[in-house]
Scaffold this motif. Structure first.
Motif, PDB file in Angstrom:
ATOM      1  N   ASP A  46       3.862  -1.918  -6.456  1.00  0.00           N
ATOM      2  CA  ASP A  46       3.293  -2.059  -5.119  1.00  0.00           C
ATOM      3  C   ASP A  46       2.001  -1.253  -5.069  1.00  0.00           C
ATOM      4  N   THR A  47       1.269  -1.362  -3.972  1.00  0.00           N
ATOM      5  CA  THR A  47       0.029  -0.604  -3.790  1.00  0.00           C
ATOM      6  C   THR A  47       0.126   0.285  -2.569  1.00  0.00           C
ATOM      7  N   PHE A  48      -0.609   1.383  -2.625  1.00  0.00           N
ATOM      8  CA  PHE A  48      -0.698   2.269  -1.471  1.00  0.00           C
ATOM      9  C   PHE A  48      -1.583   1.629  -0.405  1.00  0.00           C
ATOM     10  N   PRO A  49      -1.436   2.063   0.836  1.00  0.00           N
ATOM     11  CA  PRO A  49      -2.204   1.440   1.917  1.00  0.00           C
ATOM     12  C   PRO A  49      -3.693   1.737   1.816  1.00  0.00           C
ATOM     13  N   GLN A  50      -4.483   0.910   2.463  1.00  0.00           N
ATOM     14  CA  GLN A  50      -5.919   1.156   2.558  1.00  0.00           C
ATOM     15  C   GLN A  50      -6.149   2.521   3.218  1.00  0.00           C
ATOM     16  N   PHE A  52      -5.735   5.398   1.801  1.00  0.00           N
ATOM     17  CA  PHE A  52      -4.881   6.427   1.217  1.00  0.00           C
ATOM     18  C   PHE A  52      -5.747   7.544   0.653  1.00  0.00           C
ATOM     19  N   LYS A 378       4.141  12.488   8.831  1.00  0.00           N
ATOM     20  CA  LYS A 378       3.451  11.607   7.899  1.00  0.00           C
ATOM     21  C   LYS A 378       3.122  12.412   6.642  1.00  0.00           C
ATOM     22  N   ILE A 411       8.708   5.235   0.855  1.00  0.00           N
ATOM     23  CA  ILE A 411       7.961   4.463   1.851  1.00  0.00           C
ATOM     24  C   ILE A 411       8.702   3.167   2.193  1.00  0.00           C
ATOM     25  N   LYS A 412       9.102   2.419   1.165  1.00  0.00           N
ATOM     26  CA  LYS A 412       9.664   1.081   1.363  1.00  0.00           C
ATOM     27  C   LYS A 412      11.081   1.109   1.915  1.00  0.00           C
ATOM     28  N   ASP A 417       6.433   7.976   5.856  1.00  0.00           N
ATOM     29  CA  ASP A 417       5.023   7.604   6.023  1.00  0.00           C
ATOM     30  C   ASP A 417       4.127   8.476   5.157  1.00  0.00           C
ATOM     31  N   ILE A 419       0.707   9.313   3.301  1.00  0.00           N
ATOM     32  CA  ILE A 419      -0.683   8.923   3.561  1.00  0.00           C
ATOM     33  C   ILE A 419      -1.674   9.423   2.518  1.00  0.00           C
ATOM     34  N   ARG A 470      -5.111   1.341  -6.734  1.00  0.00           N
ATOM     35  CA  ARG A 470      -4.346   1.752  -5.551  1.00  0.00           C
ATOM     36  C   ARG A 470      -2.841   1.727  -5.819  1.00  0.00           C
TER      37      ARG A 470
END
Length: 506
Positions: A46-50, A52, A378, A411-412, A417, A419, A470
């Protein structure tokens, strides 16, 4: 080999009403004893969020060198290392004289943040007089911060990472004396005034547990005091007050104009119930073990200004207490939750604080515990790279993957959360009580060379790729394959495999 050290920065949402609070974390052990299988143990692509926060970190005494260069004063680690150890950080990887090398290494990784600490004695070498400071020392940090911003990297500054000016130890007895609360506040205000317009993230104190317990209790770390039973708790009391005072100082005078964030970096381990027995007594002891290290500082600062109940029950008169006014001043004095986890945290864990339970290197469980115990903060993570094995080649990549699996699954599956993340450390350096016997830099440094060239290890290249991607994006070759073998497929096993199985299991 043990997992690599890990440091965790967690943006706190204590103002948001959520389910959880002190004591809620005791459900963590039961929860993780009943995870689904096998999906929960698979590597999660998977990828980390935009947005990050990717980062790398160091601390002043470990990497700066320049021991008394340009007017820098002596610190308690200069004294302690020379008196009790065969190595010291007087030169180390010499970051003070190798700014360009560090900047090039930082830039090559593709990180957006760099965490470093200020050497208090480089700013105030003799005593704390705000009108009399070391201009060369201040200029070094101004230049470092500006150069970081020039290459698009945000500074994250630690005010105190264990290296108290020796003069304050000599004059006042160090952190055992409550006078240090005011001295630290004055030093912090100077830094906010001179550097705060270019710094958005501040850490007041790194790992106060290690400072109090091993600096003033066991004597394992500087200043090497072997105090009476109550001494570490009195030191911790002052460290918490010092953090709180600096947070209020920033909040009242500088937040509106500088718009930054202030917190404290805490350390923790993880324990499992003895013999995997989930009885109430064992869970209670596990809960108290985490609370006696992490909760010692986290509960007062993040929740209610008071120590965990199990500490008060166990320690009685040894534990100093905050009055009602102090509790009000201390509670909720953090803008983010910073957590260290890994070999250093476990190496510095006193066996007495395990309460006869089992040490476990389980990051995901700890993240879940913090979520329940401290109202769902977070998370922004930083982590130390593993030891090098031969020259510039190390085995940290597998630890990176292991770590990312913990984070992804938290996270999943656990709704944690996360970050941001900071790898520790940028370059090889002085590893506190271990000296130079281990190396945790992403970049190898030959300490005996004059040039101190930064050479990327395989872990640096791996981290660089993770940042570029990412994370570990799903691809056709790593998707799970489901199906049936042909009906006439031949199944078998060799005698060697059976022998190996018997040795492992029996």
């Amino acid at each position: 080999m043990k997992p690599p050290a890990l440091s965790l920065l967690v943006l706190c949402s204590y103002l948001v009403p959520v389910t959880g609070g002190p004591g809620a974390g005791d459900g963590t052990w039961d929860k993780f004893a009943r995870l689904p299988y096998p999906e929960d143990s698979l590597f999660l692509h998977d990828t980390f969020p935009q947005g990050f926060m990717w980062s790398v970190g160091t601390s002043a005494y470990q990497v700066e060198g320049g021991c008394q260069q340009d007017g820098k004063g002596w610190s308690i680690w200069d004294t302690f290392a020379r008196k009790y150890m065969g190595a010291n950080g007087s030169v180390s990887s010499d970051s003070y004289n190798n700014l360009e090398g560090d900047l090039a290494a930082i830039q090559s990784l593709g990180v957006t943040y760099y965490r470093f600490s200020i050497a208090w004695s480089r700013i105030f070498p003799d005593r704390l007089v705000l009108t009399k400071f070391n201009e060369a020392g201040l200029r070094y940090y101004i230049n470092l911060i500006q150069r970081l911003r020039d290459i698009g990297v945000e500074p994250m500054v630690t005010l105190y990472h264990w290296d108290l000016p020796q003069t304050l130890q000599d004059m006042y007895g160090g952190w055992f004396n409550e006078t240090l609360v005011d001295r630290f506040s004055e030093y912090a205000e100077f830094c906010f005034q001179r550097l705060g317009d270019r710094v958005k993230y501040w850490i007041t104190i790194d790992n106060p547990y290690a400072i109090a317990w091993h600096g003033y209790g066991t004597g394992k770390l500087a200043p090497g005091v072997r105090g009476a039973e109550d001494v570490p708790y009195r030191v911790a009391h002052n460290l918490i007050k010092a953090h709180s005072k600096v947070w209020h100082l920033y909040n009242d005078r500088y937040r509106k104009t500088q718009q930054g964030h202030v917190s404290i970096a805490l350390a923790s381990h993880w324990v499992g119930p003895k013999n995997e027995d989930l009885n109430v007594g064992n869970i209670k002891l596990c809960q108290c073990s985490i609370n006696s290290v992490l909760g010692w500082f986290a509960k007062p600062i993040f929740i209610d200004g008071d120590y965990p109940e199990c500490m008060k029950d166990n320690l009685k008169s040894l534990l100093p207490l905050f009055d009602d006014g102090e509790k009000m001043d201390i509670k909720e004095t953090a803008d983010f939750f910073a957590l260290s986890f890994g070999p250093l945290s476990f190496r510095l864990l006193d066996p007495k604080l395990i309460f006869k339970q089992s040490k476990k290197y389980f990051l995901r469980q700890l993240l879940s515990w913090i979520k329940m115990e401290y109202n769902n903060p977070k998370y922004s993570l930083w982590r130390m790279a593993g030891m090098i094995t031969v020259c510039i080649y190390d085995i940290a990549e597998q630890h990176f993957k292991c770590f990312f699996l913990c984070v992804f699954t938290a996270i999943k599956y656990d709704d944690v959360d996360v970050i941001g993340y900071t790898a520790w450390s940028l370059v090889d350096g002085f590893e506190w009580d271990a000296g130079y016997s281990i190396r945790r830099g992403l970049f190898y440094v030959d300490m005996l060379s004059k040039e101190k060239e930064r050479i990327p290890k395989s872990s640096a290249l791996f981290y660089q790729q993770v940042i570029a991607d990412r994370g570990f994006p799903p691809s056709p070759e790593n998707r799970p394959i489901r199906g049936l073998f042909p009906c006439n497929f031949s199944w078998g096993i060799s005698e060697d495999v059976i022998q190996v199985f018997l040795k492992i299991c029996f």
